[in-house]
Scaffold this motif. Structure first.
Motif, short mmCIF file in Angstrom:
data_model
loop_
_atom_site.label_atom_id
_atom_site.label_comp_id
_atom_site.label_asym_id
_atom_site.label_seq_id
_atom_site.Cartn_x
_atom_site.Cartn_y
_atom_site.Cartn_z
N PHE A 16 0.80 -1.22 0.00
CA PHE A 16 0.00 0.00 0.00
C PHE A 16 0.84 1.27 0.00
CE2 PHE A 16 -2.67 3.22 2.00
CZ PHE A 16 -3.84 3.10 1.27
N ASP A 17 1.81 1.35 0.91
CA ASP A 17 2.61 2.56 1.04
C ASP A 17 3.35 2.90 -0.26
OD1 ASP A 17 1.89 2.97 3.74
OD2 ASP A 17 3.42 1.54 4.38
N SER A 18 3.84 1.89 -0.96
CA SER A 18 4.56 2.13 -2.22
C SER A 18 3.64 2.39 -3.40
CB SER A 18 5.45 0.93 -2.56
OG SER A 18 6.44 0.76 -1.59
N LEU A 19 2.48 1.75 -3.39
CA LEU A 19 1.57 1.85 -4.52
C LEU A 19 0.77 3.15 -4.54
CD1 LEU A 19 0.35 -1.83 -4.53
CD2 LEU A 19 1.79 -0.74 -6.27
N VAL A 20 0.43 3.65 -3.36
CA VAL A 20 -0.33 4.90 -3.27
C VAL A 20 0.31 5.81 -2.22
CG1 VAL A 20 -2.55 4.10 -4.20
CG2 VAL A 20 -2.02 3.74 -1.79
N PRO A 21 1.54 6.24 -2.49
CA PRO A 21 2.29 6.98 -1.46
C PRO A 21 1.63 8.30 -1.05
CG PRO A 21 3.43 7.08 -3.58
CD PRO A 21 2.31 6.09 -3.73
N ALA A 22 1.02 9.00 -1.96
CA ALA A 22 0.38 10.27 -1.60
C ALA A 22 -0.79 10.02 -0.66
CB ALA A 22 -0.07 11.02 -2.85
N PHE A 23 -1.56 8.98 -0.94
CA PHE A 23 -2.69 8.65 -0.07
C PHE A 23 -2.20 8.17 1.28
CE2 PHE A 23 -6.10 6.13 1.71
CZ PHE A 23 -7.19 7.00 1.54
N SER A 24 -1.16 7.36 1.29
CA SER A 24 -0.59 6.88 2.55
C SER A 24 -0.14 8.05 3.41
CB SER A 24 0.58 5.93 2.27
OG SER A 24 1.09 5.41 3.47
N ARG A 25 0.50 9.03 2.80
CA ARG A 25 0.91 10.23 3.53
C ARG A 25 -0.30 11.00 4.04
NH1 ARG A 25 4.55 10.32 -0.68
NH2 ARG A 25 3.40 11.97 -1.76
N ALA A 26 -1.37 11.02 3.26
CA ALA A 26 -2.59 11.73 3.67
C ALA A 26 -3.23 11.05 4.88
CB ALA A 26 -3.58 11.79 2.50
N VAL A 27 -3.25 9.73 4.90
CA VAL A 27 -3.79 9.02 6.06
C VAL A 27 -2.90 9.28 7.28
CG1 VAL A 27 -4.41 6.76 7.03
CG2 VAL A 27 -4.95 7.29 4.65
N SER A 28 -1.59 9.31 7.07
CA SER A 28 -0.68 9.65 8.17
C SER A 28 -0.96 11.06 8.68
CB SER A 28 0.77 9.55 7.72
OG SER A 28 1.14 8.22 7.52
N ALA A 29 -1.22 11.99 7.78
CA ALA A 29 -1.53 13.36 8.17
C ALA A 29 -2.86 13.41 8.93
CB ALA A 29 -1.57 14.27 6.95
N LEU A 30 -3.83 12.62 8.49
CA LEU A 30 -5.12 12.52 9.19
C LEU A 30 -4.89 12.03 10.62
CD1 LEU A 30 -8.30 12.49 9.05
CD2 LEU A 30 -8.05 10.07 8.42
N ASP A 31 -4.06 11.00 10.75
CA ASP A 31 -3.76 10.46 12.07
C ASP A 31 -3.03 11.50 12.93
OD1 ASP A 31 -3.82 8.03 13.81
OD2 ASP A 31 -1.66 8.35 13.77
N ASP A 32 -2.07 12.19 12.35
CA ASP A 32 -1.37 13.25 13.09
C ASP A 32 -2.34 14.31 13.58
OD1 ASP A 32 1.03 11.93 12.60
OD2 ASP A 32 1.66 13.30 10.99
N ALA A 33 -3.30 14.67 12.73
CA ALA A 33 -4.30 15.67 13.12
C ALA A 33 -5.18 15.15 14.25
CB ALA A 33 -5.15 16.06 11.91
#
Length: 167
Positions: A16-33
């Motif tokens: 997942f992280d490699s295939l959709v890296p922008a989305f993975s970062r977005a979910v990480s940002a959601l979690d950070d928020a």
């Protein structure tokens, strides 16, 4: 289990992280928020991890169950409370206030069945402020997203602890 036992690990379905890296970062940002919101609301870190653990148990995400069990321990939660999360309704180790948060976690994780009843939210609002309740909901949305990814893609695996048992 001794060191000669083989641990069964389901195969990764999607990287997942490699295939959709922008989305993975977005979910990480959601979690950070979400984490920033629960911290700003003053929700204890141990309870945060127990809520993440409970949600992950319901959703069947083995990686997140492992991760948040360890994080709860690191946040100072006792083995007894961590173990009892799975049976929080029967356990005597949780306050009435914590129980309302667990009830919301259960209801949100099962929203297709529960539709998050008014009573669950009303009970939560009786003991938490509106800002605290919203922060808890943000946390639950975040962990449910992580669980959906982890269960579907099986892209992350918990590290297996070595357990030595004398024969």
């Amino acid at each position: 289990m001794n060191t000669t036992d083989t641990v069964i690990r389901p195969a990764r379905r999607l990287d997942f992280d490699s295939l959709v890296p922008a989305f993975s970062r977005a979910v990480s940002a959601l979690d950070d928020a979400a984490v920033a919101e629960v911290e700003a609301a003053g929700i204890p870190s141990g309870l945060v991890e127990l809520l993440r653990l409970r949600t992950s148990q319901l959703n069947g995400c083995s990686y997140c169950v492992d991760l948040h069990s360890r994080a709860a321990r690191d946040a100072g939660e006792s083995f007894q409370r961590i173990s009892a999360v799975a049976v929080w309704e029967e356990a005597t180790f949780f306050t009435a206030k914590e129980r309302t948060a667990f009830a919301l976690a259960d209801s949100v994780a099962r929203m297709a069945e529960t539709h998050v009843p008014d009573a669950v939210v009303s009970e939560l609002r009786e003991v938490w402020t509106e800002a605290e309740a919203a922060a808890i909901l943000a946390l639950l949305v975040s962990i449910n997203a992580w669980n959906a990814i982890g269960v579907t893609a099986r892209c992350w695996r918990p590290a297996v602890e070595k357990v030595l048992v004398e024969a």
